[in-house]
Design a protein around this motif. Structure first.
Motif, short mmCIF file in Angstrom:
data_model
loop_
_atom_site.label_atom_id
_atom_site.label_comp_id
_atom_site.label_asym_id
_atom_site.label_seq_id
_atom_site.Cartn_x
_atom_site.Cartn_y
_atom_site.Cartn_z
N ILE A 3 -10.85 -7.77 -2.53
CA ILE A 3 -10.87 -6.40 -2.01
C ILE A 3 -12.29 -5.96 -1.61
N GLU B 81 12.41 -3.69 4.82
CA GLU B 81 11.78 -4.66 3.91
C GLU B 81 12.84 -5.49 3.18
N GLN C 136 -4.18 3.26 3.70
CA GLN C 136 -4.30 1.87 3.22
C GLN C 136 -2.98 1.13 3.42
N MET D 287 -0.91 -7.69 -5.86
CA MET D 287 -0.56 -6.60 -4.92
C MET D 287 -0.32 -5.27 -5.63
N GLU E 147 0.22 -2.82 6.76
CA GLU E 147 1.31 -3.23 7.64
C GLU E 147 0.75 -3.83 8.93
N GLY F 262 -1.95 -3.93 -7.86
CA GLY F 262 -3.19 -3.24 -8.23
C GLY F 262 -3.61 -3.54 -9.65
N PRO F 263 -4.75 -2.97 -10.08
CA PRO F 263 -5.31 -3.28 -11.40
C PRO F 263 -4.36 -2.84 -12.52
N ASN G 162 7.50 -1.95 -5.11
CA ASN G 162 6.49 -0.88 -5.14
C ASN G 162 6.93 0.34 -4.31
N GLN G 163 7.70 0.06 -3.25
CA GLN G 163 7.94 1.14 -2.27
C GLN G 163 9.22 1.93 -2.50
N LYS H 6 -9.56 0.21 3.02
CA LYS H 6 -8.96 -1.02 2.46
C LYS H 6 -7.60 -1.29 3.08
N TYR H 7 -7.17 -2.53 2.98
CA TYR H 7 -5.77 -2.88 3.19
C TYR H 7 -5.42 -3.86 2.07
N PHE I 90 -3.13 -9.88 2.24
CA PHE I 90 -3.19 -10.38 3.62
C PHE I 90 -4.48 -11.11 3.94
N GLU J 199 7.01 -4.62 11.26
CA GLU J 199 5.76 -4.26 10.56
C GLU J 199 4.87 -3.38 11.43
N PHE K 42 -9.40 -10.98 -7.54
CA PHE K 42 -8.90 -9.73 -6.92
C PHE K 42 -10.06 -8.88 -6.42
N SER L 86 -4.88 -6.64 -0.52
CA SER L 86 -5.54 -7.92 -0.77
C SER L 86 -4.69 -9.11 -0.31
N1 BYC Z 1 -5.26 -4.55 -2.43
O1 BYC Z 1 -6.21 3.24 -8.98
P1 BYC Z 1 -5.46 2.19 -8.23
C1 BYC Z 1 2.76 -4.17 3.00
C2 BYC Z 1 -7.36 -0.56 -4.78
S1 BYC Z 1 2.76 -4.10 1.30
C3 BYC Z 1 -6.33 -3.84 -2.07
O2 BYC Z 1 -4.35 1.52 -8.95
P2 BYC Z 1 -3.61 3.43 -6.38
C4 BYC Z 1 3.49 -5.23 3.66
C5 BYC Z 1 -6.92 0.88 -4.60
O3 BYC Z 1 -6.70 1.15 -3.23
C6 BYC Z 1 1.13 -3.79 0.79
N2 BYC Z 1 -6.76 -2.78 -2.77
O4 BYC Z 1 -5.00 2.79 -6.82
C7 BYC Z 1 4.35 -6.04 2.98
C8 BYC Z 1 -8.10 1.61 -5.19
O5 BYC Z 1 -9.20 1.55 -4.29
P3 BYC Z 1 -9.96 2.88 -3.72
C9 BYC Z 1 0.68 -2.35 0.92
C10 BYC Z 1 -6.06 -2.45 -3.86
O6 BYC Z 1 -3.72 3.82 -4.94
C11 BYC Z 1 4.99 -7.07 3.64
C12 BYC Z 1 -8.47 0.72 -6.35
O7 BYC Z 1 -7.98 -0.58 -6.04
N3 BYC Z 1 1.46 -1.48 0.11
O8 BYC Z 1 2.08 -3.41 3.57
O9 BYC Z 1 -3.17 4.46 -7.34
C13 BYC Z 1 4.76 -7.31 4.97
C14 BYC Z 1 -7.91 1.20 -7.68
O10 BYC Z 1 -6.47 1.06 -7.72
C15 BYC Z 1 -4.93 -3.13 -4.27
C16 BYC Z 1 1.03 -0.26 -0.21
O11 BYC Z 1 -0.06 0.12 0.17
C17 BYC Z 1 -4.53 -4.24 -3.51
N4 BYC Z 1 -3.47 -4.98 -3.83
O12 BYC Z 1 -2.57 2.20 -6.52
C18 BYC Z 1 3.90 -6.48 5.66
C19 BYC Z 1 1.96 0.60 -1.02
N5 BYC Z 1 -4.45 -2.56 -5.41
O13 BYC Z 1 -9.01 3.52 -2.75
C20 BYC Z 1 3.26 -5.45 5.02
C21 BYC Z 1 1.44 1.97 -1.26
C22 BYC Z 1 -5.27 -1.56 -5.70
O14 BYC Z 1 -10.26 3.74 -4.89
N6 BYC Z 1 0.31 1.96 -2.15
N7 BYC Z 1 -6.24 -1.48 -4.78
O15 BYC Z 1 -11.18 2.34 -3.02
C23 BYC Z 1 0.38 2.00 -3.49
O16 BYC Z 1 1.46 1.97 -4.06
C24 BYC Z 1 -0.90 2.11 -4.27
O17 BYC Z 1 -1.91 2.54 -3.38
C25 BYC Z 1 -1.32 0.79 -4.99
C26 BYC Z 1 -2.67 1.06 -5.69
C27 BYC Z 1 -0.30 0.41 -6.04
C28 BYC Z 1 -1.51 -0.35 -3.99
#
Ligand code: BYC
Length: 329
Positions: free
Chosen positions: A278, A165, A47, A204, A52, A206-207, A142-143, A113-114, A118, A82, A274, A116
């Motif tokens: 998504i 970033e 995701q 961004m 990205e 998440g919930p 976050n990162q 998913k990607y 974007f 990116e 939100f 929200s």
């Molecule tokens: N959009 O249990 P949760 C970047 C989904 S930055 C869409 O809290 P988790 C960039 C979640 O996937 C952006 N979906 O999940 C920046 C889950 O769905 P599924 C990307 C979302 O994984 C600048 C459900 O809601 N960054 O790329 O523990 C320029 C329940 O959520 C969102 C990352 O991906 C959302 N906003 O926590 C260019 C960082 N939020 O899979 C590019 C890494 C939640 O059950 N990811 N969902 O269907 C993370 O840190 C975590 O995956 C999250 C969500 C905090 C995003």
């Protein structure tokens, strides 16, 4: 019952794995890991990688219309970064047993998913500033903790990504500062961009923790180090003073500083929006996937050429063998 309890994994192996994670040892691709750990990482890393890749599109929209050559060169470099982040992340996901083809297919079919964020349009040049300042700012918040993620390849990819970033965030803030110190019209454009990007940036993260099904397992396995709500709060506390410095107003009549806790408190996020975004029904979801599909189709000849080149090299003897051949011949 959570994923761990449901797991068919051997309890002794699971206990050894958890002890290892608790000791802060990194987990590497060939190490044994519970299925649920592998699945969670594939889900999150893919995701993230897709975000990205799709994240290039809203800003790419302004490459041909950047106001100066300098701005254009900077934006081009950022969009290329990116693409690179997407590729490191896809490579990290591949170490867990999913192929690049599957990853690309999941993105294009909408099966994965990607972020929200974007799925919102970039209407003016100020949006490029707001994306850098807010979206990249939220991404860094976050990162940074992900650089300490228990899975080695993801943690290592995140170190370089975070350095880049940080440059992205600064260039966005600098665009906003320039606009805010410019004409009234430019400042109004910056305010309008903040008005439109503020709430989606908060989404961004998440919930709320209470509605986040994955947080417990991910925290236990040290994939996530900090929860969604804690990170969101850190972002709000860092960004509100920046907006005052710019002379802009956060679009939230309920925003207030809580003297007791030392934190900024916001009004409630529109979670219905939100969920809609998504689920695929945001302002630009269809456009983004169509653009991504078109870019994929246009790139087919490059993939074919790369494969043909790879095949040709495989058929050629290695340089040492051909030197030996020339010598003996
Ligand atoms: N959009 O249990 P949760 C970047 C989904 S930055 C869409 O809290 P988790 C960039 C979640 O996937 C952006 N979906 O999940 C920046 C889950 O769905 P599924 C990307 C979302 O994984 C600048 C459900 O809601 N960054 O790329 O523990 C320029 C329940 O959520 C969102 C990352 O991906 C959302 N906003 O926590 C260019 C960082 N939020 O899979 C590019 C890494 C939640 O059950 N990811 N969902 O269907 C993370 O840190 C975590 O995956 C999250 C969500 C905090 C995003």
């Amino acid at each position: 019952m959570d994923d761990v309890a449901k797991s068919a994994d051997d309890p002794a192996r699971l206990a050894r794995f958890e002890a290892r994670v608790a000791r802060e040892d990194k987990v590497e691709p060939n190490d044994w890991m519970p299925d649920a750990y592998r699945r969670t990482l594939i889900r999150q890393i893919s995701q993230h990688g897709h975000s990205e890749i799709v994240g290039m599109l809203p800003e790419g929209n302004w490459l041909t219309r950047a106001p100066t050559l300098r701005r254009k060169a900077i934006l081009l470099a950022k969009v290329q970064d990116e693409a690179g982040h997407g590729l490191y992340l896809y490579a990290a996901a591949e170490t867990l047993g999913i192929s690049r083809e599957e990853l690309v297919e999941q993105l294009l079919t909408g099966a994965a998913k990607y972020s929200s964020i974007f799925n919102y349009p970039t209407l003016t040049w100020a949006d490029v500033g707001a994306i850098g300042w807010l979206v990249d700012g939220a991404a860094i918040m976050n990162q940074i903790p992900l650089c300490r993620c228990s899975y080695g390849p993801y943690a290592r990819a995140m170190i370089r990504i975070c350095k880049e970033e940080s440059f992205h965030q600064r260039q966005g803030f600098e665009i906003m500062l320039t606009l805010c110190r410019g004409t009234d019209e430019q400042k109004a454009m910056a305010q309008d961009a903040l008005d439109r990007w503020w709430w989606p940036s908060l989404m961004m993260f998440g919930p709320h923790d209470s509605d986040s099904p994955h947080t417990d397992n991910s925290t236990r396995w040290k994939i996530k180090r900090v929860t969604n709500d804690e990170l969101r709060q850190r972002f709000i506390d860092a960004t509100v003073p920046q907006s005052s410095y710019l002379g802009l107003t956060i679009p939230d009549p309920k925003l207030r500083f809580d003297e007791k806790t030392g934190h900024w408190r916001t009004g409630e996020i529109d979670w219905a929006e939100f969920r809609r975004v998504i689920a695929g029904d945001g302002p630009c979801n269809r456009e983004r996937l169509a653009d991504r599909q078109a870019a994929h189709d246009d790139g087919e000849w490059v993939r074919e050429a790369a494969l043909a080149y790879g095949e040709k090299r495989r058929q050629q003897p290695a340089p040492f063998e051909s030197a030996l051949h020339a010598f003996s011949g």
